[in-house]
Write a protein that holds these residues in place. Structure first.
Motif, short mmCIF file in Angstrom:
data_model
loop_
_atom_site.label_atom_id
_atom_site.label_comp_id
_atom_site.label_asym_id
_atom_site.label_seq_id
_atom_site.Cartn_x
_atom_site.Cartn_y
_atom_site.Cartn_z
N TYR A 263 -2.25 11.23 9.42
CA TYR A 263 -2.55 10.63 8.26
C TYR A 263 -3.00 11.67 7.12
O TYR A 263 -3.69 12.58 7.64
N TYR B 104 1.80 10.49 5.06
CA TYR B 104 1.59 11.23 6.16
C TYR B 104 2.42 12.50 6.05
O TYR B 104 3.05 12.81 5.12
N TYR C 199 0.91 -1.14 0.06
CA TYR C 199 -0.18 -0.23 -0.12
C TYR C 199 0.94 1.30 0.03
O TYR C 199 1.99 1.23 0.67
N LEU D 189 -4.11 1.65 -2.93
CA LEU D 189 -3.53 0.60 -3.58
C LEU D 189 -3.30 0.60 -4.94
O LEU D 189 -1.98 0.52 -5.18
N HIS E 157 -4.38 7.16 1.64
CA HIS E 157 -3.47 6.04 1.40
C HIS E 157 -4.17 5.28 0.44
O HIS E 157 -5.40 5.60 0.12
N LYS F 213 -5.57 3.50 9.57
CA LYS F 213 -4.25 4.53 9.58
C LYS F 213 -3.69 4.42 10.68
O LYS F 213 -4.38 4.06 12.10
N LEU F 214 -2.55 4.96 10.78
CA LEU F 214 -1.87 5.27 11.98
C LEU F 214 -2.27 6.47 12.74
O LEU F 214 -2.41 7.69 11.99
#
Lengths: 110, 117
Positions: free
Chosen positions: A46, A36, A32, A51, A49, B105-106
């Protein structure tokens, strides 16, 4: 482990779009692509994100090349609050090996 | 929703002393990460836990660093003995559940800034 390459710094004018590039030529099929950002004296936060397909959210858009060897983070209208270090990260399917590189420092001029 | 809590915010110690950092992740988050960020560099992953098991500690200097996550919630990172080059910000992050990548998500804490003199 797959690596990413980003420019050390970029500059933008306020209220103009910004395109932040990231190269990841050794990406695997299940990696992925994450973005950030880190504002001064804060932990990373964040951004977006994806794929394979392009992704949009309220913060930004992520454009992924067809061969997935590069991607671009798009900030549609940069503000002074967008000045930060932006990190492009590859992770495995289970978000393991979430390794940061050195990122791109974005400077936004009024 | 409460964020990732870390303490202390700042710590100054002499070299060869010991130090510990504490992290309380967001409630219900199964995965916890510790990162070291040296000034001017990106965060370096030290260790990743899922619940109370270690997923990745390949970059943890195990001769002096240790971490635990008892009961799969809070975590402690320890350095014993500290060296000058350990001066950095130590960041903790958590994420909800492994295996649902499109919604993951982190979330990061504000970090602990360590100065080793």
């Amino acid at each position: 482990d797959a690596k990413t390459t980003q420019p050390n710094s970029m500059e933008s004018n306020e209220e103009e779009p910004v395109h932040l590039p990231c190269n990841h030529s050794t990406i695997s099929g299940t990696d992925y692509i994450h973005w950030y950002r880190q504002l001064p004296s804060q932990g990373p936060e964040y951004v977006i994100h994806g794929l394979t397909s392009n992704v949009n959210n309220r913060m930004a858009s992520l454009a992924i090349a067809e061969d997935r060897k590069s991607s671009t983070l798009i900030l549609h209208r940069a503000t002074l609050r967008d000045a930060a270090v932006y990190y492009c990260i590859l992770s495995g399917y289970n978000f393991n090996k979430f390794y940061f590189g050195s990122g791109t420092k974005l400077n936004v001029k009024p | 929703e409460a964020g990732v809590a870390q303490s202390p915010r700042y710590k100054i110690i002499e070299k060869r002393q010991s130090v510990a950092f504490w992290c309380n992740p967001i409630s219900g988050h199964a995965t916890l990460y510790w990162y070291q960020q040296i000034l001017g560099q990106g965060p370096k992953l030290l260790i990743q836990f899922q619940n109370n098991g270690v997923v990745d500690d390949s970059q943890l200097p195990k001769d002096r660093f240790s971490a635990e996550r008892l009961k799969g919630v809070d975590s402690t990172l320890k350095i014993q003995p500290a060296k000058l080059e350990d001066s950095a910000v130590y960041l903790c992050a958590s994420s909800l559940v492994m295996g649902t990548p499109l919604s993951e998500k982190l979330f990061f804490g504000s970090g602990t800034q360590l100065s080793v003199l």
